[in-house]
Design a protein around this motif. Structure first.
Motif, PDB file in Angstrom:
ATOM      1  N   UNK A  14       0.833  -1.202   0.000  1.00 51.37           N
ATOM      2  CA  UNK A  14       0.000   0.000   0.000  1.00 51.37           C
ATOM      3  C   UNK A  14       0.868   1.252   0.000  1.00 51.37           C
ATOM      4  N   UNK A  15       1.951   1.226   0.761  1.00 50.15           N
ATOM      5  CA  UNK A  15       2.866   2.366   0.791  1.00 50.15           C
ATOM      6  C   UNK A  15       3.476   2.605  -0.584  1.00 50.15           C
ATOM      7  N   UNK A  16       3.794   1.527  -1.283  1.00 44.56           N
ATOM      8  CA  UNK A  16       4.350   1.662  -2.629  1.00 44.56           C
ATOM      9  C   UNK A  16       3.321   2.274  -3.575  1.00 44.56           C
ATOM     10  N   UNK A  17       2.064   1.815  -3.505  1.00 42.57           N
ATOM     11  CA  UNK A  17       1.017   2.389  -4.347  1.00 42.57           C
ATOM     12  C   UNK A  17       0.881   3.890  -4.100  1.00 42.57           C
ATOM     13  N   UNK A  18       0.906   4.272  -2.831  1.00 39.85           N
ATOM     14  CA  UNK A  18       0.780   5.695  -2.496  1.00 39.85           C
ATOM     15  C   UNK A  18       1.983   6.485  -2.996  1.00 39.85           C
ATOM     16  N   UNK A  19       3.160   5.897  -2.906  1.00 43.29           N
ATOM     17  CA  UNK A  19       4.361   6.586  -3.370  1.00 43.29           C
ATOM     18  C   UNK A  19       4.331   6.779  -4.883  1.00 43.29           C
ATOM     19  N   UNK A  20       3.898   5.758  -5.616  1.00 40.56           N
ATOM     20  CA  UNK A  20       3.806   5.870  -7.071  1.00 40.56           C
ATOM     21  C   UNK A  20       2.745   6.896  -7.462  1.00 40.56           C
ATOM     22  N   UNK A  21       1.609   6.866  -6.764  1.00 42.36           N
ATOM     23  CA  UNK A  21       0.528   7.820  -7.053  1.00 42.36           C
ATOM     24  C   UNK A  21       0.964   9.256  -6.805  1.00 42.36           C
ATOM     25  N   UNK A  22       1.812   9.445  -5.796  1.00 47.24           N
ATOM     26  CA  UNK A  22       2.255  10.797  -5.446  1.00 47.24           C
ATOM     27  C   UNK A  22       3.536  11.195  -6.157  1.00 47.24           C
ATOM     28  N   UNK A  23       4.095  10.290  -6.932  1.00 47.63           N
ATOM     29  CA  UNK A  23       5.375  10.535  -7.577  1.00 47.63           C
ATOM     30  C   UNK A  23       5.277  11.406  -8.811  1.00 47.63           C
ATOM     31  N   UNK A  24       6.387  11.494  -9.520  1.00 52.86           N
ATOM     32  CA  UNK A  24       6.476  12.300 -10.731  1.00 52.86           C
ATOM     33  C   UNK A  24       5.459  11.810 -11.760  1.00 52.86           C
ATOM     34  N   UNK A  25       4.694  12.708 -12.396  1.00 56.95           N
ATOM     35  CA  UNK A  25       3.700  12.283 -13.402  1.00 56.95           C
ATOM     36  C   UNK A  25       4.296  11.472 -14.543  1.00 56.95           C
ATOM     37  N   UNK A  26       5.588  11.662 -14.815  1.00 52.49           N
ATOM     38  CA  UNK A  26       6.217  10.914 -15.908  1.00 52.49           C
ATOM     39  C   UNK A  26       6.620   9.513 -15.480  1.00 52.49           C
ATOM     40  N   UNK A  27       6.452   9.183 -14.182  1.00 54.92           N
ATOM     41  CA  UNK A  27       6.793   7.863 -13.680  1.00 54.92           C
ATOM     42  C   UNK A  27       7.784   7.936 -12.534  1.00 54.92           C
ATOM     43  N   UNK A  28       7.862   6.877 -11.768  1.00 51.51           N
ATOM     44  CA  UNK A  28       8.732   6.844 -10.587  1.00 51.51           C
ATOM     45  C   UNK A  28       9.826   5.799 -10.750  1.00 51.51           C
ATOM     46  N   UNK A  29      11.027   6.148 -10.308  1.00 58.10           N
ATOM     47  CA  UNK A  29      12.127   5.184 -10.284  1.00 58.10           C
ATOM     48  C   UNK A  29      12.025   4.347  -9.019  1.00 58.10           C
ATOM     49  N   UNK A  30      12.534   3.138  -9.070  1.00 59.91           N
ATOM     50  CA  UNK A  30      12.469   2.271  -7.898  1.00 59.91           C
ATOM     51  C   UNK A  30      13.219   2.886  -6.715  1.00 59.91           C
ATOM     52  N   UNK A  31      14.313   3.591  -7.002  1.00 59.38           N
ATOM     53  CA  UNK A  31      15.075   4.228  -5.920  1.00 59.38           C
ATOM     54  C   UNK A  31      14.263   5.331  -5.250  1.00 59.38           C
ATOM     55  N   UNK A  32      13.471   6.077  -6.047  1.00 56.30           N
ATOM     56  CA  UNK A  32      12.621   7.114  -5.481  1.00 56.30           C
ATOM     57  C   UNK A  32      11.524   6.502  -4.621  1.00 56.30           C
ATOM     58  N   UNK A  33      10.975   5.383  -5.090  1.00 58.11           N
ATOM     59  CA  UNK A  33       9.921   4.702  -4.330  1.00 58.11           C
ATOM     60  C   UNK A  33      10.472   4.186  -3.010  1.00 58.11           C
ATOM     61  N   UNK A  37       9.119   5.452   0.692  1.00 59.95           N
ATOM     62  CA  UNK A  37       8.471   4.499   1.591  1.00 59.95           C
ATOM     63  C   UNK A  37       9.334   4.131   2.790  1.00 59.95           C
ATOM     64  N   UNK A  38      10.651   4.381   2.692  1.00 65.67           N
ATOM     65  CA  UNK A  38      11.544   3.981   3.764  1.00 65.67           C
ATOM     66  C   UNK A  38      11.923   2.516   3.704  1.00 65.67           C
ATOM     67  N   UNK A  39      11.548   1.849   2.625  1.00 64.07           N
ATOM     68  CA  UNK A  39      11.884   0.438   2.460  1.00 64.07           C
ATOM     69  C   UNK A  39      13.269   0.302   1.844  1.00 64.07           C
ATOM     70  N   UNK A  40      13.885  -0.836   2.074  1.00 62.71           N
ATOM     71  CA  UNK A  40      15.176  -1.083   1.450  1.00 62.71           C
ATOM     72  C   UNK A  40      14.980  -1.243  -0.055  1.00 62.71           C
ATOM     73  N   UNK A  41      16.048  -1.041  -0.804  1.00 66.73           N
ATOM     74  CA  UNK A  41      15.926  -1.161  -2.258  1.00 66.73           C
ATOM     75  C   UNK A  41      15.587  -2.588  -2.675  1.00 66.73           C
ATOM     76  N   UNK A  42      16.132  -3.562  -1.967  1.00 64.81           N
ATOM     77  CA  UNK A  42      15.854  -4.954  -2.328  1.00 64.81           C
ATOM     78  C   UNK A  42      14.392  -5.299  -2.068  1.00 64.81           C
ATOM     79  N   UNK A  43      13.850  -4.829  -0.941  1.00 65.61           N
ATOM     80  CA  UNK A  43      12.441  -5.083  -0.626  1.00 65.61           C
ATOM     81  C   UNK A  43      11.539  -4.370  -1.629  1.00 65.61           C
ATOM     82  N   UNK A  44      11.893  -3.130  -1.944  1.00 62.73           N
ATOM     83  CA  UNK A  44      11.104  -2.363  -2.915  1.00 62.73           C
ATOM     84  C   UNK A  44      11.110  -3.052  -4.272  1.00 62.73           C
ATOM     85  N   UNK A  45      12.269  -3.496  -4.713  1.00 65.39           N
ATOM     86  CA  UNK A  45      12.383  -4.173  -6.008  1.00 65.39           C
ATOM     87  C   UNK A  45      11.547  -5.447  -6.027  1.00 65.39           C
ATOM     88  N   UNK A  46      11.598  -6.216  -4.939  1.00 65.16           N
ATOM     89  CA  UNK A  46      10.846  -7.476  -4.876  1.00 65.16           C
ATOM     90  C   UNK A  46       9.340  -7.220  -4.911  1.00 65.16           C
TER      91      UNK A  46
END
Length: 272
Positions: A14-33, A37-46
């Motif tokens: 849910x945090x990822x969905x909110x981060x993507x929704x609030x992100x740049x209109x052109x799209x969000x990078x995984x590092x930005x997400x 969200x405060x999640x690790x990059x590996x968790x975010x990627x998974x």
């Protein structure tokens, strides 16, 4: 009994969905997400990989992430906003009345097109080749082809390759044919399906595009072949282009700069 691990996964998704929704209109990078969200990059990627597979997140060929159109299919609602289908209903009604044929509204969902609404005209022979909720490989069908033709050449190549196995179920469709159809669509300014899916049935499709030419939705009209002779086909294409331009302007006004991500703010008031 609650499962803490499952609850945590849901909260993170849910945090990822909110981060993507609030992100740049052109799209969000995984590092930005990950940062949002405060999640690790590996968790975010998974989690992103799982959500792309589930259809609630979409990833472009550039690697950027957007909210997925399956959120629409699940009947997601956006409070205090007009639903996308509600907004376009008058256009579908107008097209069905003026052509007397069947009108379809489609969107891109990763490498597929998704039919999200349909309107039947008064002509007694109905062309019901798609139902609401039906999916096809991108490029199969007039509206679907119109969406594909608006992508960049690199995105088209990726999409066609991703659909290689699925195209075998559609006689007359392969990678070479799709590239030829894309070129034809770009030349003539509209997509034309001349009985490739169902013999005796043809369709014309036009995409509504964003500020940078990206496809947002597609409008298409289907009819029996005798009602799609060249002169009438051109007239229908002109009618579709007129409605597409008007819709593009209206969506641009509502989203302060039309784009695929901006449109996702206009989630429907109900699932049709």
């Amino acid at each position: 009994m609650d499962d803490p691990a499952r609850n945590q996964s849901i909260e993170r998704a849910t945090a990822i969905l909110r981060a993507v929704a609030a992100g740049d209109p052109s799209g969000s990078r995984s590092s930005d997400i990950a940062a949002a969200t405060g999640l690790s990059r590996s968790t975010t990627h998974r989690l992103l990989a799982a959500m792309v597979t589930a259809g609630v997140i979409e990833q472009e060929a550039t690697g950027l992430f957007h909210l997925g159109w399956d959120l629409f299919a699940f009947g997601t609602k956006a409070a205090s906003r007009r639903g996308l289908v509600d907004l376009i209903q008058p256009i579908l009604d107008r097209l069905a009345e003026r052509t007397s044929d069947t009108v379809f509204l489609s969107v891109r969902s990763n490498a597929e097109s998704l039919c999200i609404d349909r309107r039947e005209g008064s002509f007694p022979i109905r062309t019901l080749t798609l139902s609401v909720g039906d999916r096809r490989p991108l490029g199969v069908g007039a509206g679907s082809l119109a969406l594909l033709a608006c992508l960049t050449d690199a995105e088209i190549e990726t999409t066609v390759s991703a659909n290689h196995a699925r195209l075998e179920a559609y006689a007359g469709f392969d990678a070479t044919t799709l590239h030829e159809l894309v070129a034809q669509t770009r030349r003539q300014g509209y997509a034309f399906n001349n009985g490739r899916i169902l013999a005796g049935m043809s369709a014309v499709g036009v995409a509504v595009t964003g500020d940078h030419g990206e496809p947002v939705v597609a409008l298409s009209v289907a009819a029996i072949d005798s009602r799609m002779l060249p002169e009438r086909r051109e007239n229908i294409a002109a009618l579709l282009r007129t409605e597409a331009r008007a819709l593009s302007e209206e969506l641009g006004r509502l989203t302060q700069g039309l784009g695929s991500a901006g449109l996702r703010q206009l989630l429907p008031a109900r699932h049709r």
